[in-house]
Design a protein around this motif. Structure first.
Motif, PDB file in Angstrom:
ATOM      1  N   PHE A 178      28.854  38.333  28.026  1.00  0.00           N
ATOM      2  CA  PHE A 178      27.331  38.542  28.520  1.00  0.00           C
ATOM      3  C   PHE A 178      27.347  38.083  29.926  1.00  0.00           C
ATOM      4  O   PHE A 178      27.288  38.843  31.127  1.00  0.00           O
ATOM      5  N   GLN A 179      27.998  37.119  30.125  1.00  0.00           N
ATOM      6  CA  GLN A 179      28.529  36.609  31.767  1.00  0.00           C
ATOM      7  C   GLN A 179      29.145  37.400  32.376  1.00  0.00           C
ATOM      8  O   GLN A 179      29.768  37.658  33.347  1.00  0.00           O
ATOM      9  N   ILE A 180      30.769  37.556  31.840  1.00  0.00           N
ATOM     10  CA  ILE A 180      32.226  38.134  32.408  1.00  0.00           C
ATOM     11  C   ILE A 180      31.435  40.058  32.312  1.00  0.00           C
ATOM     12  O   ILE A 180      31.202  40.011  33.580  1.00  0.00           O
ATOM     13  N   THR A 219      33.742  32.651  40.382  1.00  0.00           N
ATOM     14  CA  THR A 219      33.539  34.543  39.106  1.00  0.00           C
ATOM     15  C   THR A 219      34.672  34.794  37.968  1.00  0.00           C
ATOM     16  O   THR A 219      35.710  34.446  38.846  1.00  0.00           O
ATOM     17  N   TYR A 220      34.234  35.004  37.282  1.00  0.00           N
ATOM     18  CA  TYR A 220      35.315  35.381  36.585  1.00  0.00           C
ATOM     19  C   TYR A 220      36.317  36.792  37.052  1.00  0.00           C
ATOM     20  O   TYR A 220      38.041  36.247  36.915  1.00  0.00           O
ATOM     21  N   PRO A 221      35.929  37.624  37.591  1.00  0.00           N
ATOM     22  CA  PRO A 221      37.234  38.041  38.530  1.00  0.00           C
ATOM     23  C   PRO A 221      37.404  37.745  39.300  1.00  0.00           C
ATOM     24  O   PRO A 221      38.830  37.462  39.163  1.00  0.00           O
ATOM     25  N   GLU A 280      39.453  42.471  30.388  1.00  0.00           N
ATOM     26  CA  GLU A 280      40.822  41.613  29.128  1.00  0.00           C
ATOM     27  C   GLU A 280      40.067  40.418  28.529  1.00  0.00           C
ATOM     28  O   GLU A 280      39.600  40.643  26.935  1.00  0.00           O
ATOM     29  N   LYS A 281      39.777  39.213  29.291  1.00  0.00           N
ATOM     30  CA  LYS A 281      38.941  38.360  28.367  1.00  0.00           C
ATOM     31  C   LYS A 281      37.298  39.039  28.000  1.00  0.00           C
ATOM     32  O   LYS A 281      37.241  38.398  26.926  1.00  0.00           O
ATOM     33  N   ILE A 331      26.582  44.776  25.195  1.00  0.00           N
ATOM     34  CA  ILE A 331      27.246  43.892  26.511  1.00  0.00           C
ATOM     35  C   ILE A 331      28.471  44.871  27.356  1.00  0.00           C
ATOM     36  O   ILE A 331      28.190  44.078  28.228  1.00  0.00           O
ATOM     37  N   ALA A 332      29.104  44.761  26.328  1.00  0.00           N
ATOM     38  CA  ALA A 332      30.319  45.418  26.779  1.00  0.00           C
ATOM     39  C   ALA A 332      30.002  46.332  27.778  1.00  0.00           C
ATOM     40  O   ALA A 332      31.206  46.409  28.795  1.00  0.00           O
TER      41      ALA A 332
END
Lengths: 293, 293
Positions: free
Chosen positions: A216-218, A246-248, A258-259, A288-289
């Motif tokens: 959700f957070q990604i 952030t993840y990115p 990918e994660k 979510i994705a």
């Protein structure tokens, strides 16, 4: 067969009908009830409440027994938004297109409205007469762990401390596990407790909620880069402005995607292993994705 | 026979030894644990925890079983002080001669430390293994009512709304019943619940706590006029500066003293009717009536 979007919109309606009842029956000064209601009825996806009901449904149980926990978790989520929006925290003037609580009621009242919602969420769980005392205590215990210093509050603290720094993936994961995944996890665990799930099923669902929460957070981070301002209702790229890792930023946009896919695959893998009717929860993973707001 | 002053000082020591344990075992970022501990260990009379133990003692029960409730109520009291001291509320820089929480940790952390203490107080009550699930739920229910919008938070709101206005005695009473008496009442009711008091005894103690709480506040107002700055640690006459209605302002100093005596007499009258060893609680009434800080 009900699909997820029908489920979410009908349960959003149901929860939005029930939430105000918990406030209106409070014997308290009118203004604090208004301030509590204002943010509680300000909309949102009502994802956390819906999750409680979706898990009950997956176990073939009546959803009605999940209404108190569903309303309690929405109160906790709402209190956290009110306090997060305060000038001393994120200093936000708008939330879901409406002025934030302190903009309408003043900072002091906003602090107290948050305190009142936080406190009352435990009252709702305490008062649920149709379940055993042990079950009520399990719910309260889960909510304390999910929302307090060991959960959401701790995640918020770690988030604040990380501002302006480049965090490692482990540090970023700690923040989002605590700030986001734990409270989503409460919803799922509350459904499992109320459905009288076996211990191993609860453990599987706890792991499931971790993957869902991180995913959700990604996706949130990805949306912050790719999303359209109108759709998510906050300025695109605001994380960058806040100097938040952030993840990115850590993994590249491609790496983050990918994660995200990896966590979704693991979450769905857990559902496949379980003997429950998991169709809605699987659809939720897909949502979510791919959500765009 | 132990007298009240021995009792209060020994129980203060006991509670101050136990409080930090509840924080140290939290799995949370170090800084939030520090911020929570800072205010929790900043001293004070520990009157609320001592009351839990005094009531257990009055019923001839072990005090040990009251430690969790005693620590929980002190956490609630402490969270309320942290939030009250914030710039958006009373904007106090000092509390018990030490810099207030937000002065040391910043406003955002102070808000979260308060939220963490509030949440964890329910965790402590939930986790008490040596009492029944029903008893734990009774304690949680009492604490929700005493501290939330129907209790302390509601009193705080009424207090804020009354600033700058001349209140009626009824309005002033509402504020103090909710802001002060309800939480003292939790301590007393927690002792009664844990001592397995009869329903009528609980009702008598609830009325007792009302009189004690109001008396406590009247004496506070009187001290604000008569007290010495050094003894109470805040500027004498600060209520007047805040434009808050006080009992002496409404009733004259003499009238406030008479009202104080009336509440104390009623509180002691209730104790006389009860079949408990009420010597400490009687002494407590006398202490409240005559305290000088």
């Amino acid at each position: 067969m009900m699909n997820l979007s029908q489920f979410l919109s009908s349960r959003k309606e149901l929860i939005e009908a029930r939430l105000p009842e918990y406030i209106s029956r409070l014997q308290a000064p009118a203004v604090i009830k208004e301030a509590m209601s204002y943010s509680l009825t300000a909309g949102g996806k009502r994802l956390r409440p819906a999750l409680v009901l979706a898990v009950l449904r997956a176990f073939g149980k009546e959803e009605e027994t999940g209404i108190p926990a569903a309303c309690a978790v929405e109160m906790i989520h709402t209190y956290s938004l009110i306090h997060d929006d305060l000038p001393a925290m994120d200093n936000d003037d708008l939330r879901r297109g409406k002025p934030t609580n302190h903009k309408v009621f003043g900072e002091a009242m906003a602090i107290l409205a948050g305190d009142g919602l936080l406190t009352h969420s435990f009252g709702i769980l305490t008062d649920q007469q149709d379940i055993s005392a042990e079950m009520r205590l399990s719910l309260i215990s889960e909510l304390v762990r999910a929302s307090g210093a060991e959960g959401m509050v701790g995640g918020q603290v770690a988030d604040m401390q990380g501002e302006g720094k480049t965090l490692s993936l482990t540090e970023l994961e700690y923040i989002h596990e605590h700030k986001t995944a734990k409270l989503l996890g409460f919803s799922i665990m509350a459904g499992a407790i109320l459905a009288e799930a076996e211990a191993d099923e609860k453990e599987m669902l706890r792991t499931f909620s971790y993957h869902v929460g991180i995913a959700f957070q990604i996706q949130d981070d990805i949306l912050d880069i790719e999303g359209q301002q109108a759709k998510i209702g906050k300025p695109v790229g605001s994380d960058e402005g806040n100097q938040k890792t952030t993840y990115p930023a850590l993994l590249t946009l491609e790496g983050a995607k990918e994660k995200l896919a990896g966590h979704i695959a693991q979450a769905k893998g857990i559902l496949l292993e379980m003997k429950i009717d998991s169709s809605l929860l699987e659809e939720l993973c897909d949502l979510i994705a791919s959500r765009d707001h």
